[in-house]
Design a protein around this motif. Structure first.
Motif, short mmCIF file in Angstrom:
data_model
loop_
_atom_site.label_atom_id
_atom_site.label_comp_id
_atom_site.label_asym_id
_atom_site.label_seq_id
_atom_site.Cartn_x
_atom_site.Cartn_y
_atom_site.Cartn_z
N ARG A 613 0.84 -1.19 -0.14
CA ARG A 613 -0.24 0.04 0.10
C ARG A 613 0.94 1.20 0.02
O ARG A 613 1.82 1.20 0.46
CB ARG A 613 -0.90 -0.03 1.13
CG ARG A 613 -1.95 1.03 1.33
CD ARG A 613 -2.84 0.90 2.46
NE ARG A 613 -3.71 -0.10 2.35
CZ ARG A 613 -4.41 -0.71 3.32
NH1 ARG A 613 -4.28 -0.43 4.41
NH2 ARG A 613 -5.15 -1.71 2.98
N TYR A 615 1.19 5.49 0.42
CA TYR A 615 0.69 6.57 1.13
C TYR A 615 1.16 7.98 0.65
O TYR A 615 2.31 7.93 -0.22
CB TYR A 615 0.87 6.58 2.77
CG TYR A 615 0.29 5.34 3.32
CD1 TYR A 615 -0.97 5.32 3.80
CD2 TYR A 615 1.00 4.10 3.40
CE1 TYR A 615 -1.51 4.18 4.27
CE2 TYR A 615 0.44 3.00 4.08
CZ TYR A 615 -0.84 3.03 4.69
OH TYR A 615 -1.34 2.06 5.23
N TYR A 616 0.42 8.88 0.78
CA TYR A 616 0.96 10.33 0.18
C TYR A 616 0.64 11.29 0.88
O TYR A 616 -0.36 11.35 1.90
CB TYR A 616 0.26 10.60 -1.17
CG TYR A 616 0.39 9.35 -2.36
CD1 TYR A 616 1.72 9.55 -3.10
CD2 TYR A 616 -0.45 8.44 -2.62
CE1 TYR A 616 1.80 8.57 -4.02
CE2 TYR A 616 -0.33 7.26 -3.57
CZ TYR A 616 1.21 7.56 -4.27
OH TYR A 616 1.19 6.65 -5.00
N LEU A 648 -5.68 9.08 8.35
CA LEU A 648 -5.56 8.16 7.09
C LEU A 648 -6.89 8.02 6.38
O LEU A 648 -7.76 8.25 7.22
CB LEU A 648 -4.98 6.73 7.79
CG LEU A 648 -3.92 6.56 7.85
CD1 LEU A 648 -3.58 5.06 8.53
CD2 LEU A 648 -2.81 6.82 6.85
N GLU A 652 -7.51 2.62 5.13
CA GLU A 652 -6.04 2.70 5.24
C GLU A 652 -5.53 2.28 6.47
O GLU A 652 -4.32 2.43 6.60
CB GLU A 652 -5.57 4.08 4.41
CG GLU A 652 -5.75 4.37 3.14
CD GLU A 652 -4.99 5.45 2.75
OE1 GLU A 652 -4.79 5.53 1.18
OE2 GLU A 652 -4.93 6.35 3.44
#
Lengths: 658, 280
Positions: A613, A615-616, A648, A652
């Protein structure tokens, strides 16, 4: 009976910042031949054969290895100029004499002090001859003077005075140096030999006297007939064109009874004046012709016979501060130093020259940084700035604070390490499958594991980068290093840091370098050196349901760490840790997420992953991203702002798997 | 209503002429004769100012160039544009190895395509090359001027025997000097005269500009950079600009007080972005 089962899980939380994914081979250009001349008209360049002009020589070797393109010193016998780094063919084609020696090893290139009347020039003998011939004066070349400063001083120390002689029976006078006059000299201006003054055949030098001195009785020599600029000051000149003393509106004071006098005794150094000609560069003025515009040209405010005045050379900088002539200062695009220079920014130097500000850019990509200092003068601080090379290249290879902050050697800062951060692993590059390990000693790993419950079951999971040695601890003190302290475990092929030689912290560039990340280049090499992998030990405890006989989750716990936040039995990622890692990453260059020099948020150039996964950062995370490294202390990150809005996204949440 | 006001104004003007109290609001309310008088005074003043400016102050734009001989004037008129043109290319005729910036080409006088290395000098003798280029560029013009001078003398009734001309051009500290060796026989009224050489000197800062450029070249080839501000302090009449391009190319523009621009480019001790590689 409740049987506790302990399960140790490893959450590998990987945070990788990447810029570009370009193979190194693509940026290596092939240099196979030496072109005597290229298609574009350049001489003696190494490059691909296709760039060579076929009419010139093409040799499959470096130009330095050829005879025709070998670099050396080229001597111009006509002008007496020497120039280094000239290819032999280029020098000879242009009529010069070439030598493979350095200029200071060649006799004809040896510099000396050439005295040209009241001026001096630190040049070669041939050039001195050339200049002396042009000005029609006797050559005076002094090899004993070996520096330009001493040469200038030699010129200034010459005696000046009136050189009186007769031309066609008429007494005439020239204000010059004793040497230039070349006549019989008197030792003092007070000794005026009456017979000498009337000696039609003689030439006499009177030290310290102006030609307009009444004692000399030079006909048609009227004092203070006009003004001219000389060495930045305004001087009176007599009607024969001889220089007198510095201009002052008090004529008699300036004339000083026909004696030479120090300008400071006439009037104090001035910054901007139309009544005193003692202009001073440092005070902010220099001699300039009277403004020739129409209004001034009409003579409004212009004294008679005075065509020059001390014009102000002061400037105003961008903040409106008054700057003196010659003062220089640094200008930046945004935040500077402390690893905070934004992507795309550049350093500039501004200089005050004759009332105008000149902008001089330092080398792009922050390969040069602007530094400044101040000189204390009676008028206040005089700022001096310069662009110089940014010595950031070996920062990540430094593993102790003192070396890192040694400004004689490099431009780096020592900052707090982030959990799991790794700098400069020589075997690791983003996009490769090289093994990666948290550089923590195995001893601490085993001790960490021993604190878990007795019934625990250890389950090891590895990250995609194959953690080869479980740390069993949250890695607070992970430290980056370079080639030196890194060592390879021959059995596991894992790379780890030799902690005995390392301080706690990371050494990063003080002014992060710019990278041409939009082109194939070394951005991946630079940014790929900063990678953070946070490993967290999680313990889950199960209890047996006596009714159903099944095992149920009893509790979940994790060792204190920076990476995860526990909410019940769930864990969420901590953006603060990611932001800290991002700050270290950004310090490496134009890497990671952040704001560019145009204050635009760039959410690119990094990879933040947990398992599969990604994340940004959100643009609303500006506060988090704005944090900067704290140089030198290695204790905490300053200005650490956590954006409370950070959450999140739905779905997520990170679950810990047993 | 307006008519009444106008009459009142006229009245006021007359009243003032008789020495009565002057109403400041009516000071410009003059009759036609008064206006004409003022216009005449203003015109005289303007003429006086113009005469004062041109004859007393003598602006340099109205120099006594016309008093110079034809040949000198002719050569001077051709020299300035050639100096201007060649200066823009560092004295190189039709340069091919250049760096383009804002649609202008800057001739490389020192260049390396490698990183971390000093530049290789491409034009070692800037003064010599400028002299040669200028002499070559001026040759047709000098011939044209010489022919023109001969024609002018012939038109005056002189009998002229022209010779083959040879020129020697040099850039000196006080300007550009052209020595024209032109053996010319002139006969008039039964007497003949022979002139062999003609000297034309044109004031210019070109020598200083080229020497400064040469010093910058020395710095570039040895140290990879130069401090233009120190040059400007030594030569206050020169303006020196240095423009850094992102490929480590430096563009130099030296402007003298006559607005002649001497331009060139250099690439020395280039640093790559990041760790870089050997070649550009």
């Amino acid at each position: 009976m409740i049987k506790k089962l302990g399960i140790i899980a490893v959450l590998a939380f990987m945070f990788i910042f990447i810029i570009g994914n370009v193979s190194a081979e693509s940026v290596l250009s092939t240099s196979s031949v030496c072109c005597e001349k290229t298609i574009s008209g350049a001489f003696c360049l190494n490059g691909a054969e296709s760039t060579c002009d076929k009419t010139g020589k093409i040799v499959p070797t470096s130009c330095e290895s050829t005879s025709f393109c070998k670099l050396g010193t080229c001597y111009d016998s006509k002008e007496g100029l020497c120039l280094e780094n000239v290819p032999q063919r280029v020098c000879q084609t242009n009529g010069g004499t070439w030598s493979d020696k350095k200029a200071n090893e060649l006799a004809q290139c040896k510099l000396g002090c050439c005295i040209l009347a009241d001026q001096a020039s630190f040049v070669t003998m041939t050039r001195c001859k050339s200049l002396s011939t042009f000005y029609g004066i006797k050559i005076d070349f002094r090899t004993s003077i070996t520096s330009e400063t001493a040469c200038v001083a030699a010129a200034n120390s010459q005696d000046e005075g009136a050189c009186v002689s007769f031309e066609a029976g008429v007494k005439t006078c020239k204000f010059t140096t004793r040497q230039q006059c070349g006549g019989t000299t008197t030792t003092s201006s007070e000794i005026l030999n009456a017979s000498a003054l009337d000696d039609l055949s003689g030439k006499y030098f009177y030290k310290g006297l102006l030609c307009s001195a009444e004692e000399l009785g030079v006909p048609n020599c009227a004092r203070q007939a006009s003004t001219q600029c000389y060495e930045g000051k305004t001087y009176w000149f007599d009607s024969l064109g001889n220089r007198e003393n510095v201009y002052s509106n008090q004529g008699n004071l300036s004339w000083n009874k026909g004696r030479v006098t120090n300008p400071d005794t006439i009037c104090a150094k001035t910054g901007d004046s139309k009544t005193c000609g003692n202009c001073d560069y440092l005070a902010g003025s220099r001699c300039a012709p009277w403004d020739s515009s129409l209004l001034s040209g009409l003579g409004i405010g212009k004294p008679k016979n005075v065509d020059n005045y001390c014009k102000t050379t002061k400037c105003a900088d961008r903040d409106g501060n008054v700057r003196l002539n010659g003062e220089s200062w640094c200008v930046y695009d945004g935040e500077v130093g402390n690893a905070a220079d934004p992507a795309g920014s550049r350093h500039y130097r501004e200089i005050c020259v004759d009332g105008g500000v000149q902008v001089e850019a330092c080398d792009d990509f922050r390969n040069q940084i602007c530094i400044h200092s101040g000189i204390q003068t009676s008028a206040g601080e005089y700022s001096v700035a310069a662009c110089r090379v940014n010595r950031w290249q070996d920062c990540v290879s430094v593993t102790n604070k003192d070396d890192c902050e040694n400004t004689d050697q490099r431009d780096c800062i020592w900052a707090e390490a982030v959990d799991g951060i790794s700098l400069g692993n020589p075997k690791y590059a983003v996009g490769t499958t090289q093994p990666f390990t948290n550089p923590v000693s195995s001893a601490s790993a085993s001790s960490g594991a021993s604190t878990t419950a007795q019934d625990s079951v250890t389950a090891l999971t590895s990250t995609t980068n194959a953690v080869t040695s479980l740390t069993g601890d949250v890695i607070k003190t992970t430290v980056g290093s370079g080639v030196g302290p890194w060592e390879e475990n021959e059995l596991t092929n894992a790379w780890r840091v030799n902690r005995s030689s390392v301080d706690n912290g990371v050494c990063v560039p003080m002014v992060s370098p710019g990278l041409d990340f939009w082109q194939s280049g070394s951005s991946s090499q630079v940014c790929g050196q900063a990678t953070a992998t946070c490993t967290v030990e999680v313990t889950k405890t199960y209890k047996k349901n006596l009714l159903t006989g099944s095992q149920e989750l009893d509790s979940v716990s994790a060792r204190d760490n920076e990476c995860l936040t526990q909410k019940g039995i769930k864990f969420e990622v901590k953006p603060e840790w990611a932001a800290k890692a991002n700050a270290v990453c950004s310090a490496m260059g134009d890497c990671g997420a952040g704001f560019n020099f145009n204050e635009a948020f760039v959410n690119d150039g990094y990879e933040w992953k947990y398992k599969n996964r990604s994340y940004y950062f959100l643009e609303s995370d500006l506060g988090v991203l704005n944090q900067r490294l704290n140089p030198g202390t290695g204790e905490a990150i300053l200005d650490y702002v956590i954006n409370s809005k950070y959450q999140l996204k739905q779905g997520e949440t990170v679950y810990v798997k047993a | 209503m307006a008519k009444n006001n106008m009459n009142q104004k006229r009245g006021s003007t007359n009243l003032n002429k008789r020495g009565s109290h002057r109403d400041p609001r009516q000071i410009f309310s003059l009759d036609k004769r008064g206006q004409v008088t003022i216009f005449i005074i203003i015109a005289i003043l303007i003429v006086a100012i113009i005469l004062f400016y041109f004859y007393y102050l003598g602006p340099t734009v109205f120099s006594t160039n016309a008093k110079k001989p034809y040949l000198e004037r002719c050569i001077e008129s051709g020299l300035a544009p050639q100096i201007e043109k060649l200066s823009l290319a560092a004295g190189v005729v039709n340069p091919t190895f250049t760096s383009q910036y804002l649609d202008e080409n800057y001739t490389f006088i020192c260049y390396t395509n490698e990183y971390y290395k000093p530049c290789v000098v491409q034009q070692p003798f800037l003064k010599d090359s400028f002299e040669k280029a200028l002499a070559a560029a001026m040759k047709p013009k000098i011939q044209e001027c010489y022919d023109g001078a001969i024609a002018e003398l012939q038109a005056q009734g002189n009998e002229i025997t022209p010779g083959t001309i040879k020129t020697n051009l040099s850039i000196d500290p006080d300007g550009v000097s052209i020595k024209i060796n032109a053996p010319t026989v002139r006969s008039a009224d039964g007497a003949s005269s022979f002139s062999k050489s003609i000297d034309v000197n044109v004031y210019s800062d070109l020598y200083t500009v080229i020497m400064v450029a040469n010093s910058i070249l020395q710095f570039e080839s040895s140290y990879g950079d130069s401090d233009v501000s120190s040059f400007m302090f030594y030569y206050p009449d020169l303006k020196i600009e240095k423009i850094r391009r992102d490929d480590s190319v430096k563009l130099y523009i030296i402007t003298d007080k006559n607005d002649i621009k001497y331009r060139f480019a250099s690439r020395s001790y280039a640093w790559p972005p990041g760790y870089g590689n050997t070649y550009d």
